[in-house]
Each structure stands twice: as C-alpha cells, then as structure tokens.
Scaffold this motif. Structure first.
Motif, PDB file in Angstrom:
ATOM      1  N   UNK A 231      -1.271  29.761  35.101  1.00 37.42           N
ATOM      2  CA  UNK A 231      -0.345  29.767  35.459  1.00 37.42           C
ATOM      3  C   UNK A 231      -0.956  30.801  35.984  1.00 37.42           C
ATOM      4  N   UNK A 232      -1.433  31.573  35.991  1.00 37.94           N
ATOM      5  CA  UNK A 232      -1.780  32.832  36.028  1.00 37.94           C
ATOM      6  C   UNK A 232      -2.944  33.568  36.741  1.00 37.94           C
ATOM      7  N   UNK A 233      -3.982  32.902  36.881  1.00 36.75           N
ATOM      8  CA  UNK A 233      -5.358  33.254  36.743  1.00 36.75           C
ATOM      9  C   UNK A 233      -5.705  32.542  38.464  1.00 36.75           C
ATOM     10  N   UNK A 234      -5.648  31.454  38.482  1.00 35.20           N
ATOM     11  CA  UNK A 234      -6.070  30.575  39.779  1.00 35.20           C
ATOM     12  C   UNK A 234      -6.733  30.525  39.820  1.00 35.20           C
ATOM     13  N   UNK A 235      -8.141  30.627  39.515  1.00 33.90           N
ATOM     14  CA  UNK A 235      -9.526  30.627  40.100  1.00 33.90           C
ATOM     15  C   UNK A 235      -9.820  29.900  40.986  1.00 33.90           C
ATOM     16  N   UNK A 236      -9.588  28.322  40.894  1.00 30.39           N
ATOM     17  CA  UNK A 236      -9.604  27.965  42.344  1.00 30.39           C
ATOM     18  C   UNK A 236      -9.051  28.491  43.487  1.00 30.39           C
ATOM     19  N   UNK A 237      -8.013  29.376  43.446  1.00 31.67           N
ATOM     20  CA  UNK A 237      -7.688  30.211  44.954  1.00 31.67           C
ATOM     21  C   UNK A 237      -8.760  31.100  45.019  1.00 31.67           C
ATOM     22  N   UNK A 238      -9.334  31.361  44.481  1.00 32.22           N
ATOM     23  CA  UNK A 238     -10.304  32.167  44.705  1.00 32.22           C
ATOM     24  C   UNK A 238     -11.516  31.734  44.732  1.00 32.22           C
ATOM     25  N   UNK A 239     -11.390  30.336  44.362  1.00 35.60           N
ATOM     26  CA  UNK A 239     -12.472  29.601  45.083  1.00 35.60           C
ATOM     27  C   UNK A 239     -12.665  29.074  46.390  1.00 35.60           C
ATOM     28  N   UNK A 240     -11.670  29.373  47.072  1.00 35.88           N
ATOM     29  CA  UNK A 240     -11.442  27.943  48.310  1.00 35.88           C
ATOM     30  C   UNK A 240     -11.039  29.118  48.887  1.00 35.88           C
ATOM     31  N   UNK A 241     -10.146  30.784  48.470  1.00 37.01           N
ATOM     32  CA  UNK A 241     -10.867  31.563  49.901  1.00 37.01           C
ATOM     33  C   UNK A 241     -12.777  32.063  49.645  1.00 37.01           C
TER      34      UNK A 241
END
Length: 281
Positions: A231-241
């Motif tokens: 819900x809060x950290x979303x590590x996958x969004x950093x990996x994608x960016x």
C-alpha cells in the motif's frame, strides 16, 4: 543559530556516540541530533553518512537499534542522525494525534502551507543548515553520503537526486518511493504543500529519477514480508522508473524480512561499505 550544546556522549567501539542540541534558524525551534565519531577522528577528519529515520522516530532510533557503529568504526565513517521533524512548544502537530503526520513525520519537505510553513522546513535543515553546522564544528572532511529508512528512505533518495553535487551516494531501506501516489505521502504532501501536483513531484523519487542526468550510486533494500510494501512503499514503481530512465540502481528484495530495525540491522553493514566505497572511489 546558537552554538552546539553537547547533551550526552557514550564510548562505543573506540569512538564516541554523541547527542547535541541547537537553536535552528530554519525550523525556528530547538533541534536535537545524534553523531557517531569513529576513533579515526583523533588522527584526521573523516567522511560522513547522514541517516534519515522514519515515521515516529527521533534521532536515537538508528543509533540504538541498527548496530552501525561497529562497522563505522572499522571504516572511519562518521554518522549524523537528525530528528524527523521540528518539536517543542508552539510546533503544530496532527490535530487528531495520528502517527503519520506532524511531530515525528516531517517528510523532509519545506512546508508552504499554514500553520506548517513556520517550522516544518526539514528539507532545508537536512540539506543546508545541519551540514554547515556539524561540518564546521566537528572533524568531518566534507565528503558526504545520505541514507534512510521508510519516510527517511524517501528523504535520502529524494535529497540526493535533487542535490547530486552534495553527495557521493545514496541508499534506503524500505523507502516510500512515490509519496505522491500513496496514502502516507498524499496526506503529508497535501497538508504541507497544498494541492499542486507539481509541488509534490519535487519531493517524489519516482518523479525525480526520470529528470536527473546525474547517476549517483544508489542502493535500495526491501523486505518481502513488509506489511507496508503493497500500500505505501511501492518498490516496483521505483524499479520501473529506473529501468525507463536508464538509472543503474541496485534494488534488492529480501525474502521474509519486514519493516523493522531487525531488517536494518541485518544489512546495515552492506550499506555502510557501499557508501564508503563510493566516498573513497
């Protein structure tokens, strides 16, 4: 800004764990921070790692729970640990007393909205005021890295991306990588900065990754059993960016580890050695 007041010191691994207070011109209140000076300062100035802690923490969480001093003493690396928000009489807090906003939850931004804008200027405090103070008063040689956990991981990555000339490397445990896109960040950024999405993006690692031309060494460790991950950290969004921007980050997922300082203590040696290698390269 007044001079530093030393309020506590302990000997650990041949170095000194100190606690200081001072009057901050930036946050307009009395601020407390901790410093670990390794034994090498008796011979020469040393480089420094700034550590930013997470929600509800003070300057003491990292110094008492992470077990970082042993490796810092081996490397000759100082540690500077600020508080996570302004505090004291007259400093506003969350009206409902929630843990994720107000005292202990400064989110390392410069607030622009009343009543927060008077005191909640942790970005300027961490980037400018605190380093100017400690690096002139203590035996530090001006070489810096920055790291943090959770909200502090957000702060460390964001500050390094915005100021690549000031830091040699950055790292984070369990960072809030996209505060503009998750409940913790939306609550804090909305109150501190108002409703302008462009203002939020200035403090959002995922947004900043695609805009920087400087690729600092960057390390992120995340536990797969972290109850805030989805819900809060979303590590996958950093990996994608990072993939889209061609940013060569090292992002590691660790099976079974949670959000606690047990996770940090398990891998803090990796982070300290990562930063020391970047600082001395």
């Amino acid at each position: 800004m007044s001079d530093l007041e030393l309020v506590d010191t302990k000997l650990v691994f041949g170095g000194e764990q100190r606690r200081y207070q001072h009057d901050s011109a930036v946050t307009q209140c009395r601020m407390t921070f901790s410093v670990y000076l390794p034994p090498q300062v008796s011979e020469r100035p040393v480089p420094v790692l700034y550590w930013l802690s997470g929600l509800t923490c003070t300057d003491e969480n990292f110094s008492t729970k992470a077990g970082a001093q042993r490796v810092a003493a081996q490397l000759g690396l100082a540690l500077v640990m600020p508080d996570t928000s302004p505090r004291g009489e007259g400093v506003p807090d969350d009206p409902e007393g929630a843990y994720d906003f107000g005292l202990g939850a400064g989110f390392y931004v410069n607030a622009t909205q009343s009543p927060w804008s008077t005191h909640y200027r942790m970005y300027d405090y961490v980037v400018d005021e605190l380093p100017a103070l400690v690096e002139s008063a203590l035996p530090l040689d001006g070489r810096r890295a920055i790291a943090g956990h959770s909200m502090g991981g957000h702060g460390a990555l964001m500050i390094a991306l915005r100021n690549p000339e000031r830091y040699r490397s950055t790292s984070a445990f369990s960072p809030i990588v996209n505060p503009a896109g998750v409940p913790w960040g939306q609550k804090a950024l909305g109150a501190y900065l108002g409703d302008d999405p462009a203002a939020w993006a200035e403090y959002d690692t995922v947004a900043l990754i695609g805009r920087t031309e400087h690729h600092l060494p960057l390390l992120v460790d995340q536990g797969s059993a972290d109850n805030f991950l989805e819900e809060q950290l979303k590590t996958e969004r950093l990996e994608a960016a990072c993939e889209e921007a061609g940013y060569p980050a090292m992002i590691r997922m660790h099976g079974g580890y949670d959000h606690s300082y047990y996770f940090i203590a398990s891998f803090i040696e990796d982070h300290l050695r990562f930063h020391y290698a970047a600082i001395t390269a």
